[in-house]
Design a protein around this motif. Sequence first.
Motif, PDB file in Angstrom:
ATOM      1  N   VAL A  88       0.845  -1.199   0.000  1.00  0.00           N
ATOM      2  CA  VAL A  88       0.000   0.000   0.000  1.00  0.00           C
ATOM      3  C   VAL A  88       0.881   1.249   0.000  1.00  0.00           C
ATOM      4  N   LYS A  89       0.599   2.148  -0.928  1.00  0.00           N
ATOM      5  CA  LYS A  89       1.367   3.390  -1.065  1.00  0.00           C
ATOM      6  C   LYS A  89       0.885   4.433  -0.063  1.00  0.00           C
ATOM      7  N   CYS A  90       1.715   5.437   0.182  1.00  0.00           N
ATOM      8  CA  CYS A  90       1.346   6.547   1.059  1.00  0.00           C
ATOM      9  C   CYS A  90       2.042   7.805   0.545  1.00  0.00           C
ATOM     10  N   TYR A  91       1.717   8.945   1.149  1.00  0.00           N
ATOM     11  CA  TYR A  91       2.406  10.179   0.794  1.00  0.00           C
ATOM     12  C   TYR A  91       3.877  10.055   1.184  1.00  0.00           C
ATOM     13  N   ASP A  92       4.733  10.647   0.376  1.00  0.00           N
ATOM     14  CA  ASP A  92       6.172  10.570   0.640  1.00  0.00           C
ATOM     15  C   ASP A  92       6.544  11.200   1.972  1.00  0.00           C
ATOM     16  N   ASP A  93       7.439  10.542   2.659  1.00  0.00           N
ATOM     17  CA  ASP A  93       7.985  11.027   3.921  1.00  0.00           C
ATOM     18  C   ASP A  93       9.459  10.626   3.923  1.00  0.00           C
ATOM     19  N   TYR A  94      10.190  11.129   4.886  1.00  0.00           N
ATOM     20  CA  TYR A  94      11.606  10.771   4.981  1.00  0.00           C
ATOM     21  C   TYR A  94      11.961  10.350   6.396  1.00  0.00           C
ATOM     22  N   ASP A  96      15.568  10.010   8.203  1.00  0.00           N
ATOM     23  CA  ASP A  96      16.944  10.367   7.862  1.00  0.00           C
ATOM     24  C   ASP A  96      16.955  10.696   6.370  1.00  0.00           C
ATOM     25  N   ASP A  97      17.733   9.991   5.571  1.00  0.00           N
ATOM     26  CA  ASP A  97      17.766  10.253   4.131  1.00  0.00           C
ATOM     27  C   ASP A  97      17.003   9.210   3.333  1.00  0.00           C
ATOM     28  N   ILE A  98      16.216   8.390   4.010  1.00  0.00           N
ATOM     29  CA  ILE A  98      15.511   7.298   3.344  1.00  0.00           C
ATOM     30  C   ILE A  98      14.108   7.753   2.948  1.00  0.00           C
ATOM     31  N   LEU A  99      13.789   7.611   1.663  1.00  0.00           N
ATOM     32  CA  LEU A  99      12.457   7.945   1.169  1.00  0.00           C
ATOM     33  C   LEU A  99      11.474   6.865   1.606  1.00  0.00           C
ATOM     34  N   ILE A 100      10.376   7.298   2.193  1.00  0.00           N
ATOM     35  CA  ILE A 100       9.307   6.379   2.594  1.00  0.00           C
ATOM     36  C   ILE A 100       8.090   6.726   1.760  1.00  0.00           C
ATOM     37  N   SER A 101       7.722   5.822   0.848  1.00  0.00           N
ATOM     38  CA  SER A 101       6.585   6.091  -0.035  1.00  0.00           C
ATOM     39  C   SER A 101       5.521   4.996   0.047  1.00  0.00           C
ATOM     40  N   ASP A 102       5.645   4.130   1.042  1.00  0.00           N
ATOM     41  CA  ASP A 102       4.636   3.083   1.218  1.00  0.00           C
ATOM     42  C   ASP A 102       4.512   2.694   2.689  1.00  0.00           C
ATOM     43  N   GLU A 103       3.431   1.981   2.986  1.00  0.00           N
ATOM     44  CA  GLU A 103       3.118   1.607   4.369  1.00  0.00           C
ATOM     45  C   GLU A 103       4.119   0.597   4.945  1.00  0.00           C
ATOM     46  N   ARG A 105       7.448   0.503   4.519  1.00  0.00           N
ATOM     47  CA  ARG A 105       8.602   1.224   5.069  1.00  0.00           C
ATOM     48  C   ARG A 105       8.220   2.036   6.302  1.00  0.00           C
ATOM     49  N   LYS A 106       6.978   2.493   6.349  1.00  0.00           N
ATOM     50  CA  LYS A 106       6.510   3.180   7.562  1.00  0.00           C
ATOM     51  C   LYS A 106       6.520   2.223   8.755  1.00  0.00           C
ATOM     52  N   VAL A 107       6.017   0.990   8.531  1.00  0.00           N
ATOM     53  CA  VAL A 107       6.013  -0.015   9.604  1.00  0.00           C
ATOM     54  C   VAL A 107       7.432  -0.299  10.077  1.00  0.00           C
ATOM     55  N   LEU A 108       8.359  -0.354   9.147  1.00  0.00           N
ATOM     56  CA  LEU A 108       9.734  -0.721   9.476  1.00  0.00           C
ATOM     57  C   LEU A 108      10.507   0.406  10.140  1.00  0.00           C
ATOM     58  N   LEU A 109      10.167   1.666   9.839  1.00  0.00           N
ATOM     59  CA  LEU A 109      11.018   2.779  10.265  1.00  0.00           C
ATOM     60  C   LEU A 109      10.375   3.817  11.176  1.00  0.00           C
ATOM     61  N   LEU A 110       9.106   4.099  10.994  1.00  0.00           N
ATOM     62  CA  LEU A 110       8.493   5.238  11.701  1.00  0.00           C
ATOM     63  C   LEU A 110       7.719   4.797  12.938  1.00  0.00           C
ATOM     64  N   GLU A 111       8.240   5.166  14.099  1.00  0.00           N
ATOM     65  CA  GLU A 111       7.596   4.759  15.351  1.00  0.00           C
ATOM     66  C   GLU A 111       6.201   5.337  15.522  1.00  0.00           C
ATOM     67  N   ASP A 112       5.916   6.479  14.863  1.00  0.00           N
ATOM     68  CA  ASP A 112       4.580   7.075  14.984  1.00  0.00           C
ATOM     69  C   ASP A 112       3.634   6.601  13.878  1.00  0.00           C
ATOM     70  N   TYR A 116       3.019   0.642  13.290  1.00  0.00           N
ATOM     71  CA  TYR A 116       4.345   0.320  13.834  1.00  0.00           C
ATOM     72  C   TYR A 116       4.264  -0.792  14.882  1.00  0.00           C
ATOM     73  N   ASP A 117       3.195  -0.786  15.670  1.00  0.00           N
ATOM     74  CA  ASP A 117       3.080  -1.765  16.756  1.00  0.00           C
ATOM     75  C   ASP A 117       2.638  -3.153  16.276  1.00  0.00           C
ATOM     76  N   LEU A 118       2.557  -3.360  14.956  1.00  0.00           N
ATOM     77  CA  LEU A 118       2.323  -4.719  14.447  1.00  0.00           C
ATOM     78  C   LEU A 118       3.437  -5.656  14.889  1.00  0.00           C
ATOM     79  N   PHE A 119       4.633  -5.094  15.031  1.00  0.00           N
ATOM     80  CA  PHE A 119       5.785  -5.860  15.494  1.00  0.00           C
ATOM     81  C   PHE A 119       6.273  -5.273  16.803  1.00  0.00           C
TER      82      PHE A 119
END
Length: 163
Positions: A88-94, A96-103, A105-112, A116-119
Amino acid sequence: SMQGRITAQAFRFDQQFKPYQKDEFVMVYMEIFLFYLLKETWSETFLCIAGSKVTKIEATVVPCTQISMSFFDRLYSEGVVRETGDIVKCYDDYYDDILISDELRKVLLLEDSDHYDLFSQSDRKEFLFCLFKHLCIGGTLCQFEDIVGPYLETTKALYKDLV
């Protein structure tokens, strides 16, 4: 294509491993590994990185209790990955320097992140999770996948070879 750009080298340890000596073990391993890796191009060997010598390494024990790929099924049930395998895609976020354009990468990197709490924190320490995360995030020249299948298949294959 990674063909011709990635290689693997196996090293064998034929002595008794003592967990309380893990830091020393990793230090010796890194010396051997870097010697092998750099022997073609460097005249000085053994852990000379950016002009300074590494004198201490602290090893972390990485649990390998998760051994089934069903560990990642929760990605499908919580709207991170569709039933088709599409991420599932999402609005671009960053991060550090890593582009996050899907859910994913959000699960893997963004605590908010909503998911995120799936894991749990203990899930995130598992070798299976660390390997999956590394493959998904990649490096600065990483070309992201739009479907989760290749990440899961590669994680499974590497895990079987490494553990």
